[in-house]
Design an enzyme around this catalytic site. Sequence first.
Site, PDB file in Angstrom:
ATOM      1  N   THR A 229     -28.094  13.283 -16.237  1.00  0.00           N
ATOM      2  CA  THR A 229     -27.962  14.743 -16.292  1.00  0.00           C
ATOM      3  C   THR A 229     -29.322  15.427 -16.264  1.00  0.00           C
ATOM      4  O   THR A 229     -29.501  16.457 -15.607  1.00  0.00           O
ATOM      5  CB  THR A 229     -27.180  15.162 -17.546  1.00  0.00           C
ATOM      6  OG1 THR A 229     -25.858  14.628 -17.472  1.00  0.00           O
ATOM      7  CG2 THR A 229     -27.110  16.671 -17.674  1.00  0.00           C
TER       8      THR A 229
ATOM      9  N   SER B  80     -20.863  17.373 -10.155  1.00  0.00           N
ATOM     10  CA  SER B  80     -21.139  16.882 -11.499  1.00  0.00           C
ATOM     11  C   SER B  80     -22.296  15.901 -11.377  1.00  0.00           C
ATOM     12  O   SER B  80     -22.504  15.303 -10.312  1.00  0.00           O
ATOM     13  CB  SER B  80     -19.905  16.176 -12.073  1.00  0.00           C
ATOM     14  OG  SER B  80     -20.249  15.347 -13.176  1.00  0.00           O
ATOM     15  N   THR B  81     -23.039  15.730 -12.447  1.00  0.00           N
ATOM     16  CA  THR B  81     -24.042  14.660 -12.449  1.00  0.00           C
ATOM     17  C   THR B  81     -23.404  13.340 -12.044  1.00  0.00           C
ATOM     18  O   THR B  81     -24.046  12.496 -11.407  1.00  0.00           O
ATOM     19  CB  THR B  81     -24.676  14.523 -13.846  1.00  0.00           C
ATOM     20  OG1 THR B  81     -25.425  15.698 -14.137  1.00  0.00           O
ATOM     21  CG2 THR B  81     -25.601  13.311 -13.933  1.00  0.00           C
ATOM     22  N   ASN B  82     -22.115  13.188 -12.365  1.00  0.00           N
ATOM     23  CA  ASN B  82     -21.457  11.901 -12.179  1.00  0.00           C
ATOM     24  C   ASN B  82     -21.112  11.589 -10.732  1.00  0.00           C
ATOM     25  O   ASN B  82     -20.704  10.465 -10.432  1.00  0.00           O
ATOM     26  CB  ASN B  82     -20.211  11.829 -13.056  1.00  0.00           C
ATOM     27  CG  ASN B  82     -20.536  12.051 -14.511  1.00  0.00           C
ATOM     28  OD1 ASN B  82     -21.705  12.004 -14.906  1.00  0.00           O
ATOM     29  ND2 ASN B  82     -19.517  12.306 -15.322  1.00  0.00           N
TER      30      ASN B  82
ATOM     31  N   THR C 151     -42.370 -35.601  -2.303  1.00  0.00           N
ATOM     32  CA  THR C 151     -41.224 -35.309  -3.162  1.00  0.00           C
ATOM     33  C   THR C 151     -41.599 -35.728  -4.575  1.00  0.00           C
ATOM     34  O   THR C 151     -42.288 -36.732  -4.761  1.00  0.00           O
ATOM     35  CB  THR C 151     -39.963 -36.070  -2.700  1.00  0.00           C
ATOM     36  OG1 THR C 151     -40.226 -37.478  -2.718  1.00  0.00           O
ATOM     37  CG2 THR C 151     -39.563 -35.662  -1.289  1.00  0.00           C
ATOM     38  N   HIS C 152     -41.189 -34.964  -5.558  1.00  0.00           N
ATOM     39  CA  HIS C 152     -41.591 -35.198  -6.953  1.00  0.00           C
ATOM     40  C   HIS C 152     -43.112 -35.131  -7.104  1.00  0.00           C
ATOM     41  O   HIS C 152     -43.681 -35.731  -8.018  1.00  0.00           O
ATOM     42  CB  HIS C 152     -41.083 -36.557  -7.461  1.00  0.00           C
ATOM     43  CG  HIS C 152     -39.612 -36.753  -7.313  1.00  0.00           C
ATOM     44  ND1 HIS C 152     -38.709 -36.466  -8.310  1.00  0.00           N
ATOM     45  CD2 HIS C 152     -38.874 -37.197  -6.257  1.00  0.00           C
ATOM     46  CE1 HIS C 152     -37.482 -36.732  -7.886  1.00  0.00           C
ATOM     47  NE2 HIS C 152     -37.563 -37.174  -6.642  1.00  0.00           N
TER      48      HIS C 152
ATOM     49  N   SER D 212     -63.965 -15.366 -10.638  1.00  0.00           N
ATOM     50  CA  SER D 212     -64.320 -15.631 -12.027  1.00  0.00           C
ATOM     51  C   SER D 212     -65.515 -14.791 -12.443  1.00  0.00           C
ATOM     52  O   SER D 212     -66.433 -14.560 -11.658  1.00  0.00           O
ATOM     53  CB  SER D 212     -64.646 -17.113 -12.220  1.00  0.00           C
ATOM     54  OG  SER D 212     -65.100 -17.365 -13.538  1.00  0.00           O
ATOM     55  N   SER D 213     -65.485 -14.371 -13.707  1.00  0.00           N
ATOM     56  CA  SER D 213     -66.622 -13.634 -14.263  1.00  0.00           C
ATOM     57  C   SER D 213     -67.674 -14.571 -14.834  1.00  0.00           C
ATOM     58  O   SER D 213     -68.766 -14.135 -15.200  1.00  0.00           O
ATOM     59  CB  SER D 213     -66.132 -12.687 -15.360  1.00  0.00           C
ATOM     60  OG  SER D 213     -65.522 -13.431 -16.412  1.00  0.00           O
TER      61      SER D 213
ATOM     62  N   LYS E 217     -66.427 -19.108  -7.428  1.00  0.00           N
ATOM     63  CA  LYS E 217     -65.015 -19.476  -7.526  1.00  0.00           C
ATOM     64  C   LYS E 217     -64.148 -18.410  -6.852  1.00  0.00           C
ATOM     65  O   LYS E 217     -64.332 -17.216  -7.046  1.00  0.00           O
ATOM     66  CB  LYS E 217     -64.601 -19.630  -8.989  1.00  0.00           C
ATOM     67  CG  LYS E 217     -63.222 -20.240  -9.197  1.00  0.00           C
ATOM     68  CD  LYS E 217     -62.997 -20.538 -10.682  1.00  0.00           C
ATOM     69  CE  LYS E 217     -61.719 -21.327 -10.912  1.00  0.00           C
ATOM     70  NZ  LYS E 217     -60.527 -20.533 -10.645  1.00  0.00           N
TER      71      LYS E 217
END
Length: 475
Positions: free
Chosen positions: A104, A143-145, A190-191, A321-322, A327
């Site tokens: 609404t 209506s809002t609905n 695989t795995h 990296s800082s 990196k």
Amino acid sequence: MLNGQKEYRVEKDFLGEKQIEADVYYGIQTLRASENFPITGYKIHEEMINALAIVKKAAALANMDVKRLYEGIGQAIVQAADEILEGKWHDQFIVDPIQGGAGTSMNMNANEVIGNRALEIMGHKKGDYIHLSPNTHVNMSQSTNDVFPTAIHISTLKLLEKLLKTMEDMHSVFKQKAQEFDSVIKMGRTHLQDAVPIRLGQEFEAYSRVLERDIKRIKQSRQHLYEVNMGATAVGTGLNADPEYIKQVVKHLADISGLPLVGADHLVDATQNTDAYTEVSASLKVCMMNMSKIANDLRLMASGPRAGLAEISLPARQPGSSIMPGKVNPVMAELINQIAFQVIGNDNTICLASEAGQLELNVMEPVLVFNLLQSISIMNNGFRSFTDNCLKGIEANEKRMKQYVEKSAGVITAVNPHLGYEAAARIAREAIMTGQSVRDLCLQHDVLTEEELDIILNPYEMTKPGIAGKELLEK
């Protein structure tokens, strides 16, 4: 009225009166909502604002069609809505996207902004609602609905158009990479253990195929969004909406939006149920699950560059990296992972919000649309950036992949039909224990000749259906 250095107007509703800054286009109900719901700090999505303007314009045109709305008022509303669609007055939509009241506050924000701008167009002052009322005129027959769900449908469809275009572009690049890498042999795993050789192009083709299914799923999920409940008014019965208005408003919605919208054939159902949104969200979740898996693969294959797999190189986008000089991190792939986590979480929120509906209305639609539009938006933005800043620039480290294939005991699988499982397993074990190659051990044990091994251990042939060296078995 002056208050300090600012000029104000006074607006009233049945709860009382409030001072409103004289130059703003929103009114008392919007101000109350902004005070009640200081929640996220986010603005309403611009596509949702535009969708609300489309709904208000269509309603004004339909109300003029059935002679309920005076032409002068109706045309002023239409002009104000058009200005919003041109990008004006978006800063006047100040209510938080997460709010109580089933939308609404958002609907009234639109009614008041359009109403006050229409008053100006007619030559009146903002807040002079005796000439044009946000509720009586801008919200006429609505209506809002029915306004809010219809706007959700339109905004979602508009954003999905953009997302699908971005996904098609990304799919095209995956296909290009599949062709580019078609002759590049790598070790399949695989795995996370050595398996048998595969072509890098085959892996990228698999990525393009799953993305193709995701595009299809998302397209199919739009089906029920094209059905809108405009004309349902409060509970789906159409109270206060002329039947001819209901027909005309849907027609105008389709014309203005450019979408093939139709009226729902059961307005009560369309008003109380939100499964159309959960269907879309589910397709987005599946897509991001698949894309996150692809991002995981890319990060793993690009790990290193010296002490990892380093089978592919991802474009260097920024220092990583800082503290560690030089990196570089796979930031674009990590971006996809994080978008996936957000979209999957959003989907859970959308499911819970959809389940929480009661009787004739789901009052949780604000949090639902907030998360749905966010999911589509971040996917679109993320996929575009990922495609341009990562996918297009991926390179294959062919030398590294060739070394892995040559060193792996996994190629023993191709020898299996020629020696039998037990003998092949003994050679594989010895290769792992000693670090010698399968080729060298086969020659050392005098089980296959150099010429036979050239045929059997041809890595490209191992990446196709069939038995490597089948002709040798037929001698």
